[in-house]
Design a protein around this motif. Sequence first.
Motif, short mmCIF file in Angstrom:
data_model
loop_
_atom_site.label_atom_id
_atom_site.label_comp_id
_atom_site.label_asym_id
_atom_site.label_seq_id
_atom_site.Cartn_x
_atom_site.Cartn_y
_atom_site.Cartn_z
N PHE A 27 9.39 -40.39 47.90
CA PHE A 27 10.48 -40.08 48.83
C PHE A 27 11.82 -40.46 48.21
N LYS A 28 11.87 -41.58 47.53
CA LYS A 28 13.10 -42.03 46.89
C LYS A 28 13.50 -41.06 45.77
N ALA A 29 12.52 -40.61 45.00
CA ALA A 29 12.81 -39.66 43.92
C ALA A 29 13.39 -38.37 44.49
N ARG A 30 12.80 -37.87 45.58
CA ARG A 30 13.31 -36.65 46.20
C ARG A 30 14.72 -36.85 46.75
N ALA A 31 14.98 -38.05 47.27
CA ALA A 31 16.32 -38.34 47.80
C ALA A 31 17.37 -38.26 46.68
N TYR A 32 17.02 -38.76 45.51
CA TYR A 32 17.97 -38.69 44.39
C TYR A 32 18.13 -37.26 43.89
N GLU A 33 17.05 -36.49 43.89
CA GLU A 33 17.15 -35.08 43.51
C GLU A 33 18.09 -34.33 44.46
N LYS A 34 17.93 -34.57 45.75
CA LYS A 34 18.77 -33.90 46.74
C LYS A 34 20.22 -34.33 46.60
N ALA A 35 20.45 -35.62 46.39
CA ALA A 35 21.83 -36.10 46.23
C ALA A 35 22.46 -35.54 44.95
N ALA A 36 21.67 -35.44 43.90
CA ALA A 36 22.19 -34.89 42.64
C ALA A 36 22.67 -33.47 42.84
N ARG A 37 21.88 -32.69 43.52
CA ARG A 37 22.23 -31.29 43.76
C ARG A 37 23.48 -31.18 44.63
N ALA A 38 23.56 -32.04 45.63
CA ALA A 38 24.73 -32.02 46.51
C ALA A 38 26.00 -32.40 45.76
N ILE A 39 25.91 -33.39 44.89
CA ILE A 39 27.08 -33.82 44.13
C ILE A 39 27.50 -32.74 43.14
N GLY A 40 26.51 -32.09 42.49
CA GLY A 40 26.83 -31.03 41.55
C GLY A 40 27.58 -29.88 42.18
N GLY A 41 27.28 -29.59 43.45
CA GLY A 41 27.93 -28.47 44.12
C GLY A 41 29.11 -28.87 44.99
N TYR A 42 29.45 -30.17 44.99
CA TYR A 42 30.54 -30.63 45.86
C TYR A 42 31.89 -30.21 45.28
N PRO A 43 32.80 -29.66 46.11
CA PRO A 43 34.06 -29.14 45.56
C PRO A 43 35.02 -30.21 45.05
N ALA A 44 35.02 -31.40 45.66
CA ALA A 44 35.95 -32.44 45.24
C ALA A 44 35.42 -33.19 44.02
N ASP A 45 36.30 -33.70 43.18
CA ASP A 45 35.95 -34.46 41.98
C ASP A 45 35.44 -35.83 42.42
N VAL A 46 34.15 -36.13 42.17
CA VAL A 46 33.58 -37.39 42.65
C VAL A 46 34.19 -38.60 41.96
N SER A 47 34.78 -38.42 40.79
CA SER A 47 35.39 -39.56 40.09
C SER A 47 36.64 -40.06 40.82
N ARG A 48 37.14 -39.27 41.77
CA ARG A 48 38.35 -39.64 42.52
C ARG A 48 38.02 -40.14 43.93
N LEU A 49 36.72 -40.26 44.24
CA LEU A 49 36.32 -40.65 45.59
C LEU A 49 35.92 -42.12 45.63
N ASP A 50 36.17 -42.76 46.77
CA ASP A 50 35.67 -44.11 46.98
C ASP A 50 34.32 -44.04 47.69
N ILE A 51 33.79 -45.19 48.04
CA ILE A 51 32.48 -45.24 48.68
C ILE A 51 32.46 -44.38 49.95
N LYS A 52 33.50 -44.50 50.75
CA LYS A 52 33.56 -43.75 51.99
C LYS A 52 33.56 -42.25 51.73
N GLY A 53 34.36 -41.80 50.75
CA GLY A 53 34.43 -40.38 50.42
C GLY A 53 33.11 -39.87 49.87
N LEU A 54 32.43 -40.68 49.06
CA LEU A 54 31.15 -40.26 48.50
C LEU A 54 30.08 -40.13 49.59
N LYS A 55 30.12 -40.99 50.58
CA LYS A 55 29.12 -40.95 51.64
C LYS A 55 29.27 -39.73 52.55
N GLU A 56 30.39 -39.02 52.42
CA GLU A 56 30.56 -37.78 53.17
C GLU A 56 29.82 -36.62 52.53
#
Length: 575
Positions: A27-56
């Motif tokens: 389940f943990k492995a699948r959670a990381y796979e899903k998060a990876a895909r979401a981050i790859g397709g996210y329009p905002a640059d994750v390097s500019r986000l804080d914890i709160k922004g990333l959790k969105e």
Amino acid sequence: MARPNEEVEALLEEYADLIAVTGGDAFKARAYEKAARAIGGYPADVSRLDIKGLKEIPGVGRSIAEKVIEYVRTGKVTAVEERRARIPAGVRQLITIPTLGPKKAMALYEDLHISSVGELADAIKAKRLRDLKGFGEKTEENILHGIALMQQVGERFLLSTAMEPAEDIVTELSRITGCENCAYAGSLRRTKETIGDIDILVAAERSAPFMDALTELPSTAEVIAHGQKKTSIRTVTGIQVDLRVVRPESWGAGLQYFTGSKAHNIRTRTIAVHLGLKLSEYGLFETEGGKRIASRSEREVYARLGLPWIPPTLREDRGEIEAGLRGELPEVVTEGDIKGDLHTHTDLTDGLAPLEEMVTAAAERGYAYYAVTDHAPNLYMQRMTDEKVLAQRELVRSLDGRQHGMRLLHGTELNIGPNGEVDWPGEFLQSFDICVASVHSHFNLGREAMTRRIVRACENPHINVIGHPTTRLLGRRHGIDADLDEVFAAGARTGTALEINAQPERLDLGDEDILRARSHGAKFAIDTDAHSVRHLAYLRYGLGTAQRGWLTSEDVINTWPLRRLRRFLRKDRAD
């Protein structure tokens, strides 16, 4: 350089594999796979986000967000490094083989001490795998297919992987004083589906500033050669870049020379010889006397050879020279011709953005219409229901025409079952504006059964488009075994369009299949299969592939006005 989102996506995907290999929670492995895909397709640059922004970001909780922050700050993640240390490097290499999962890779290492692709191939030939639990003759065949896919791709990169650094380099070099022109050339300009290296061409009086600048870019990891006429580097993502600088008066000849395939360039040089001329990257010259007669623009060079300007995507020596000499070169479809996207997803199923965001982004692209085609219920992990899709339809209808007048089509992506059956009955499908149907499972049916399966889907009066028709994934999965000519003929006969899926790892249909399908009279839809707002920009790759298949706007249904498109989608059904 790779976007930070893509770097984080790759890291989290690796971490998911490492968790699986080391016997961690599935389940943990699948959670990381899903998060990876979401981050790859996210329009905002994750390097500019804080914890709160990333959790969105969908699927990203505090633990994953903290790892992203750690990576952005330090370039590594302690948890990933610790997992890597627990697994031999050879096993990590085996994981990269398509069709071989993490657990099987670890079993091969522990039971047979296999730690390289070569050792694995030898073990299969010696039939050593068959005594292992979970392995058999079919598994061996699948692994060999995976190894063949790796070797087929070799050191080549997806078109999209090469495009981003190429455009970044062109932008940087264009800023240097003295640059009169700068562009990428070679197979990238011809938009081949995979790229061996990147060719960059500059027009300037002096080459040194550009050669030096290339070696000093942040994306440069290694300088392979540094000279006055040519400099070669390797980027941090492993792609070789070759830079050449020509004088401004040779720009057109240089761009023509470094863009065309070897076969195309042989043909143009042969034409030049028959005209008593010599063609090189420096210009078109008279053989006797050496007078330069054309060089400043590609159009000038082609015109002096008795040819129209040939679009880069056609320069493969597949009949473009003959067509040009006859005045029959096609006006290939362009981005300006596209009026809408007919295959997209939202977060109702496996997309990353809600309907409203996808619609807004599509409207900003200037589309006249846009189709939402979330997955149907037979793709069980997406949990679609009749109630959900009907509720979505109400929302689609409420948004119709509200964004710059863009019309919305409510559709679905159906699953083509082994016998050609699809998710919903005809009376339910009739209420959709458009139905895309795709093969998502049972990839190994025999040739006859697979052909019959897709032909039956074409014959379904409610199916309008066959999505990613061969199901191939570049470097990861071969296309299905089917009589494609029979499928293409069925598409033409039934008024079912064939998709050119613009996802970079698909580009399905590919250019050679498009040429075959076009000869049968088939029509096509260039779709992004977008699962995020960023994916809508993948249209450019589908367009390049369509151009390589010689398609015009008349061949592509989503270049047509909405009224004509709707007539096509009816498939002559009675009202």
